[in-house]
Design an enzyme around this catalytic site. Structure first.
Site, PDB file in Angstrom:
ATOM      1  N   GLY A   1       0.803  -1.216   0.000  1.00  0.00           N
ATOM      2  CA  GLY A   1       0.000   0.000   0.000  1.00  0.00           C
ATOM      3  C   GLY A   1       0.839   1.271   0.000  1.00  0.00           C
ATOM      4  O   GLY A   1       0.542   2.220  -0.741  1.00  0.00           O
TER       5      GLY A   1
ATOM      6  N   ASN B   1      -8.455   4.225   8.039  1.00  0.00           N
ATOM      7  CA  ASN B   1      -7.886   3.099   8.779  1.00  0.00           C
ATOM      8  C   ASN B   1      -8.088   3.209  10.283  1.00  0.00           C
ATOM      9  O   ASN B   1      -8.030   2.219  10.986  1.00  0.00           O
ATOM     10  CB  ASN B   1      -6.399   2.952   8.465  1.00  0.00           C
TER      11      ASN B   1
ATOM     12  N   GLN C   1      -7.901  -0.095   3.082  1.00  0.00           N
ATOM     13  CA  GLN C   1      -8.806  -0.645   4.097  1.00  0.00           C
ATOM     14  C   GLN C   1     -10.129  -1.135   3.494  1.00  0.00           C
ATOM     15  O   GLN C   1     -10.861  -1.854   4.162  1.00  0.00           O
ATOM     16  CB  GLN C   1      -9.111   0.410   5.167  1.00  0.00           C
TER      17      GLN C   1
ATOM     18  N   HIS D   1      -1.969  -7.558   2.609  1.00  0.00           N
ATOM     19  CA  HIS D   1      -2.053  -8.067   3.993  1.00  0.00           C
ATOM     20  C   HIS D   1      -3.212  -7.502   4.800  1.00  0.00           C
ATOM     21  O   HIS D   1      -3.412  -7.872   5.954  1.00  0.00           O
ATOM     22  CB  HIS D   1      -0.726  -7.838   4.738  1.00  0.00           C
TER      23      HIS D   1
ATOM     24  N   THR E   1      11.863  -8.150 -10.533  1.00  0.00           N
ATOM     25  CA  THR E   1      11.364  -9.502 -10.759  1.00  0.00           C
ATOM     26  C   THR E   1      10.061  -9.721  -9.998  1.00  0.00           C
ATOM     27  O   THR E   1       9.953  -9.328  -8.833  1.00  0.00           O
ATOM     28  CB  THR E   1      12.424 -10.532 -10.290  1.00  0.00           C
TER      29      THR E   1
ATOM     30  N   CYS F   1       1.117   3.428  13.035  1.00  0.00           N
ATOM     31  CA  CYS F   1       2.206   4.373  12.797  1.00  0.00           C
ATOM     32  C   CYS F   1       2.298   5.386  13.926  1.00  0.00           C
ATOM     33  O   CYS F   1       3.365   5.883  14.233  1.00  0.00           O
ATOM     34  CB  CYS F   1       1.991   5.110  11.489  1.00  0.00           C
TER      35      CYS F   1
HETATM   36  C1  LIG Z   1      -1.965  -0.245   5.953  1.00  0.00           C
HETATM   37  C2  LIG Z   1      -2.308   0.937   5.138  1.00  0.00           C
HETATM   38  C3  LIG Z   1      -1.402   1.457   4.193  1.00  0.00           C
HETATM   39  C4  LIG Z   1      -0.020   0.893   4.020  1.00  0.00           C
HETATM   40  O1  LIG Z   1      -0.033  -0.360   3.402  1.00  0.00           O
HETATM   41  P1  LIG Z   1       1.274  -1.274   3.478  1.00  0.00           P
HETATM   42  O2  LIG Z   1       0.986  -2.412   2.563  1.00  0.00           O
HETATM   43  O3  LIG Z   1       1.389  -1.705   4.905  1.00  0.00           O
HETATM   44  O4  LIG Z   1       2.424  -0.450   3.024  1.00  0.00           O
HETATM   45  C5  LIG Z   1      -1.803   2.541   3.441  1.00  0.00           C
HETATM   46  N1  LIG Z   1      -3.020   3.089   3.578  1.00  0.00           N
HETATM   47  C6  LIG Z   1      -3.917   2.622   4.469  1.00  0.00           C
HETATM   48  C7  LIG Z   1      -5.258   3.256   4.570  1.00  0.00           C
HETATM   49  C8  LIG Z   1      -3.593   1.532   5.274  1.00  0.00           C
HETATM   50  O5  LIG Z   1      -4.479   1.079   6.166  1.00  0.00           O
END
Ligand SMILES: *Cc1c(COP(=O)(O)O)cnc(C)c1O
Length: 392
Positions: free
Chosen positions: A69, A149, A177, A199, A235, A323
């Site tokens: 993300g 989030n 999200q 994830h 890759t 974070c």
């Molecule tokens: C978790 C999250 C991200 C970051 O995604 P990653 O795959 O952990 O880098 C970005 N934006 C939102 C809204 C998120 O919840």
């Protein structure tokens, strides 16, 4: 253990893990290779691209695999700003974006771009009149997240997309999200760019994609080989991509059922907390919120202390975004919806999955009740508050 931090990350589902396995030690060929041994890996990447696109009504060749993300957000925002710089250098986003978006805009501000940060109402919804007023002749990009989030609020994407289209402005949404959790359609919502991460919906970590609408000019973010139509070199992460695609297919098949299940349990949780714990409040919109998100504030309580005591009872929760924990600043999202610092400090985010049970919710509510009572009993502020109330 009770895991209620699914907005931070989710468990890789058993089906996803099984689908990924062959691509580590058996079908390990580089999918870009010419020989037939690479055929199976290349086909698996194609299939995952099709699965990822299908969930949002996109074409497979509009999906660009990334490392997650944060990368997708950085790429979309930086490259969109850069690609339209000759036309204008004004960009619009919201004050409640994830830091992967916010910090990217702050970077662009240091490099000659002007950014308008849209305010939100007390539920965390972007004010559409403020958006309309912010649009200028030199505006080239609007970036507003699909769902927040921290507080789970879902944004009026359709209205934002329509405004962007009417004014010939690119529309990016961080759907990390939302994807796999609620229905999204890039055409119905007029979305040009969409960030997704594996994830957050039972896929693996370190894989995601950026949806780029056909015809949108956007430079490469990672320079190198010709992978991903020469827009994202490196890759292919075959196992990760297969995991992402499988998770997308599972989400598509189970979405309706999961939404019903999670919404019911979420509403039960919210009802119990608000009814049984005095001086508690729900953050975010009551209805327009993610099916798995509940976010509360408890007056006279430090979110950190609450989390530590919940952890002692085996309950994993969060006080905002992963974070911000570790720093003493209250969440930028809770401040943006108008909460004062001392209340924003007492927040608790509980994010469910379709595997969460009512029994787990019951145990959690009882634990929160006990902990909040204990912490308040030690709080001089709460004591003063109770005294003042008695005098009234
Ligand atoms: C978790 C999250 C991200 C970051 O995604 P990653 O795959 O952990 O880098 C970005 N934006 C939102 C809204 C998120 O919840």
């Amino acid at each position: 253990m009770i895991y209620l931090d699914n907005a931070a990350t989710t468990r890789v589902s058993a089906e996803v893990f099984e689908a990924m396995k062959p691509y580590f030690c058996e079908q390990y060929a580089n999918p870009s290779a010419i020989y037939s041994f690479a055929g199976s890996a290349a086909k698996a990447v194609d299939e995952a691209r099709r699965q990822s696109a299908a969930l949002i009504g996109a074409q497979p060749n509009e999906i660009y695999f990334t490392a997650g993300g944060s990368e997708s957000d950085n790429w979309a925002v930086k490259a969109a700003a850069e690609a339209s710089a000759a036309k204008g250098k004004h960009l619009i986003t919201s004050v409640i974006e994830h830091h992967a978006v916010l910090h990217t805009f702050e970077y662009l501000e240091k490099h000659g771009f002007e950014v308008t940060y849209l305010p939100v109402d007390e539920d965390g919804i972007v004010k559409l009149d403020a958006l309309e007023a912010a649009i200028r002749k030199d505006t080239t990009l609007i970036s507003v997240m699909a769902a927040n989030n921290e507080i789970g609020t879902i944004q009026p994407l359709k209205e934002i997309g329509a405004l962007a289209k009417k004014n010939g402005i690119l529309f990016h949404t961080d759907a990390v999200q939302a994807y796999g959790h609620i229905p999204l359609d890039v055409d119905a919502l007029n979305i040009d760019l969409m960030s997704v991460s594996g994830h957050k919906f039972h896929g693996p970590k370190g894989i995601g994609f950026l949806y780029i609408r056909k015809g949108v000019r956007l430079g490469a973010f990672i320079h190198g080989g010709a992978q991903e139509r020469a827009r994202r070199a490196g890759t292919h992460n075959t196992p990760g991509i297969v995991g992402l695609g499988t998770a997308a297919a599972l989400a598509a098949a189970q979405m309706k059922e999961n939404i019903e299940k999670e919404t019911k349990l979420r509403d039960y949780l919210i009802k119990r907390v608000l009814e049984e714990i005095p001086y508690s409040r729900l953050n975010g919109h009551r209805v327009n919120r993610l099916p798995n998100n509940a976010n509360f504030c408890f007056r006279f309580i430090e979110g950190e202390s609450l989390l530590i005591l919940l952890d002692q009872k085996g309950i994993c929760a969060s006080s905002g975004s992963a974070c911000t924990s570790g720093s003493l600043d209250p969440s930028h999202v809770l401040l943006a919806i108008g909460l004062p610092h001392e209340i924003a400090h007492g927040s608790l985010r509980l994010t469910l999955s379709e595997e969460t049970t009512q029994e787990e919710i019951d145990v959690t509510v009882e634990a929160i009740k006990n902990i909040v009572e204990r912490l308040r009993a030690m709080s001089p502020l709460y004591e003063d508050f109770v005294k003042a109330q008695k005098q009234d």
